[in-house]
Design a protein around this motif. Structure first.
Motif, PDB file in Angstrom:
ATOM      1  N   GLU A 147       0.852  -1.185   0.000  1.00 46.61           N
ATOM      2  CA  GLU A 147       0.000   0.000   0.000  1.00 46.61           C
ATOM      3  C   GLU A 147       0.892   1.240   0.000  1.00 46.61           C
ATOM      4  O   GLU A 147       1.779   1.394   0.839  1.00 46.61           O
ATOM      5  CB  GLU A 147      -0.892   0.003   1.244  1.00 46.61           C
ATOM      6  CG  GLU A 147      -1.841   1.182   1.316  1.00 46.61           C
ATOM      7  CD  GLU A 147      -2.666   1.162   2.585  1.00 46.61           C
ATOM      8  OE1 GLU A 147      -3.081   2.247   3.040  1.00 46.61           O
ATOM      9  OE2 GLU A 147      -2.893   0.061   3.124  1.00 46.61           O
ATOM     10  N   GLU A 185       1.084   5.575  -0.741  1.00 43.41           N
ATOM     11  CA  GLU A 185       0.370   6.851  -0.872  1.00 43.41           C
ATOM     12  C   GLU A 185       1.372   7.967  -1.142  1.00 43.41           C
ATOM     13  O   GLU A 185       2.390   8.088  -0.457  1.00 43.41           O
ATOM     14  CB  GLU A 185      -0.405   7.150   0.413  1.00 43.41           C
ATOM     15  CG  GLU A 185      -1.198   8.450   0.390  1.00 43.41           C
ATOM     16  CD  GLU A 185      -1.932   8.721   1.700  1.00 43.41           C
ATOM     17  OE1 GLU A 185      -2.739   9.666   1.749  1.00 43.41           O
ATOM     18  OE2 GLU A 185      -1.685   7.979   2.677  1.00 43.41           O
ATOM     19  N   GLN A 230       4.470   4.342   2.724  1.00 42.04           N
ATOM     20  CA  GLN A 230       4.342   2.992   2.190  1.00 42.04           C
ATOM     21  C   GLN A 230       4.256   1.970   3.316  1.00 42.04           C
ATOM     22  O   GLN A 230       4.989   2.068   4.310  1.00 42.04           O
ATOM     23  CB  GLN A 230       5.536   2.674   1.296  1.00 42.04           C
ATOM     24  CG  GLN A 230       5.380   1.396   0.487  1.00 42.04           C
ATOM     25  CD  GLN A 230       6.474   1.271  -0.561  1.00 42.04           C
ATOM     26  OE1 GLN A 230       7.631   1.080  -0.228  1.00 42.04           O
ATOM     27  NE2 GLN A 230       6.100   1.387  -1.838  1.00 42.04           N
ATOM     28  N   GLU A 231       3.347   1.043   3.141  1.00 37.44           N
ATOM     29  CA  GLU A 231       3.222  -0.059   4.102  1.00 37.44           C
ATOM     30  C   GLU A 231       4.583  -0.715   4.306  1.00 37.44           C
ATOM     31  O   GLU A 231       5.263  -1.072   3.340  1.00 37.44           O
ATOM     32  CB  GLU A 231       2.223  -1.078   3.551  1.00 37.44           C
ATOM     33  CG  GLU A 231       2.062  -2.331   4.375  1.00 37.44           C
ATOM     34  CD  GLU A 231       1.217  -3.362   3.654  1.00 37.44           C
ATOM     35  OE1 GLU A 231       1.054  -4.464   4.224  1.00 37.44           O
ATOM     36  OE2 GLU A 231       0.740  -3.080   2.540  1.00 37.44           O
TER      37      GLU A 231
END
Length: 280
Positions: free
Chosen positions: A79, A81, A97-98
């Motif tokens: 994930e 962003e 970021q994850e």
């Protein structure tokens, strides 16, 4: 919903508060993961800003398009962003970021695990490369991919890609060449680079060539584990035949001997102290 005020405070904080950088040797930034707090499950990447608002807006749109394209092409991606965060009067590009497990980074695994296991990791990374390029024809724009060993994690036997900056989509070759200088975290590169703009621009060419991305992966493995060179070359040739037949001839030509980095890029890396550590 991302708490932007908390994120601003975290970025402004000194390293003792926000957490030490995970890697200090990245070309574009030194990503960090907070030890605690609302972003403890994220890796934070803060990039240099630009004075051109339109260029920043274009960058944000390109990043969103690139992340979407990678996923559409079947590339496993945490994930991610992209934000243009207002900090002290400037708009600063930030990626959230994850976080992936620290012990899943492919580069240290390639260095530490038995050679047969490293070939399994190469197959996992190669699968992502072949999957991306097989699907890339669907995108009616210039698009590239930078699947180096340092940009992968191995999670449950699968390769996960996590490098989305710069977004290798929409930009022309000349524009991307300028971005490599504009966003470099190394002041020396921004100072020296324009004197050798043609060579800096050439750094990206491998990222836009399906066979060269495979050859680059094999070359990295050969440099990491010299004792496994023949096994990596054999794997790469076999993989090109099995999974990338459209680019077989070019890939096999590049794998006729252990691939080497271009001399100018080796020089840049030594000058900047970049040794290929994980980009995260």
């Amino acid at each position: 919903m991302t708490d932007l005020d908390a994120l601003r405070d975290l970025i402004r904080a000194d390293s003792a508060t926000r957490g030490q950088p995970i890697s200090r040797l990245g070309y574009f930034c030194a990503p960090f993961r907070p030890a605690e707090g609302p972003f403890a499950d994220r890796v934070i990447k803060v990039y240099r800003g630009l004075r051109d608002p339109a260029a920043l807006d274009r960058l944000a749109a390109a990043h969103d398009d690139y992340a979407a394209a990678l996923r559409d092409a079947g590339v496993p991606l945490p994930e991610t962003e992209f934000l243009l965060l207002d900090i002290d009067g400037a708009r600063v590009p930030v990626i959230l970021q994850e976080a992936l497990p620290q012990d899943s980074m492919m580069r240290p695994l390639m260095q530490s695990r038995p050679l047969p296991e490293t070939l399994t990791m190469m197959e996992a990374a190669g699968d992502v490369i072949a999957t991306f390029w097989t699907a890339a024809d669907r995108f009616d724009t210039r698009i590239g991919f930078h699947p180096s060993i340092r940009n992968f994690a191995i999670v449950d036997g699968k390769a996960v890609f996590f490098d989305t900056f710069p977004p290798l989509i929409h930009y022309s070759r000349a524009e991307m060449g300028k971005m490599l200088l504009q966003f470099s975290d190394k002041a020396l590169m921004r100072w020296v680079g324009p004197l050798m703009q043609g060579r800096v621009t050439g750094i990206q060419d491998e990222w836009y060539s399906p066979p060269e991305t495979l050859v680059g992966l094999v070359g990295s493995a050969c440099r990491l584990r010299p004792e496994g060179v023949q096994g990596y070359l054999d794997w790469g040739r076999d993989f090109a035949e099995r999974r990338m037949p459209r680019w077989r001839a070019e890939a096999l030509a590049g794998l006729a001997e252990p691939p080497r980095l271009p001399g100018y890029w080796t020089g840049f890396r030594k000058l900047l102290g970049l040794q290929g550590e994980p980009n995260l």
